[in-house]
Design an enzyme around this catalytic site. Structure first.
Site: not given
Ligand code: 13P
Length: 128
Positions: A13, A40, A61, A66, A86, A93, A96, A102
């Protein structure tokens, strides 16, 4: 370590991306032997910092990254998940994130959410 490269997911995160970049920098020898999938933005940061790593950057994500990693788990195409979450911020999300963790448990994959847990995970993968 088994014969074929270990397939490792690296995800962080936003508030934990610096920590993941730093952690990866301390494990480059091991990570250079791995096939890495990343969400990404995390993947872009890792590629910028460590161009020699073999990284496939998936979607971000919140846009499905995810879930793409979850699909790799379900298809037995993933060996370990390092996902620095975090713990102090709400995530749009969150479902996700929960689905990914899980599935890691369903398939009994090693999963680390923090640097010291990831140290132990990598040590375990390298030493069987
Ligand atoms: O949000 C994320 C995992 O839940 C991470 O995504 P990014 O690596 O695109 O920030």
């Amino acid at each position: 370590m088994h014969g074929s490269p270990l397939r490792v997911a690296l995800v962080a995160h936003d508030a934990r991306k610096d920590a993941l970049i730093e952690w990866a920098g301390g494990h480059l020898d091991a990570l250079e032997q791995c096939e890495i999938s990343a969400t990404g933005t995390t993947g872009g940061r890792l590629k910028g910092a460590y161009p020699k790593l073999n990284i496939t950057a998936l979607k971000s994500g919140p846009l499905g990254g995810d879930q793409q990693i979850g699909a790799l788990i379900a298809e037995d195409r993933m060996d370990a998940i390092i996902f620095f979450i975090d713990p102090l911020s709400p995530m749009p999300h969150d479902v996700d994130v929960k689905a990914l963790t899980r599935l890691a448990v369903v398939y009994d994959l090693p999963l680390a959410h923090s640097p010291r847990a990831a140290d132990v995970l990598m040590w375990g993968l390298r030493h069987g």
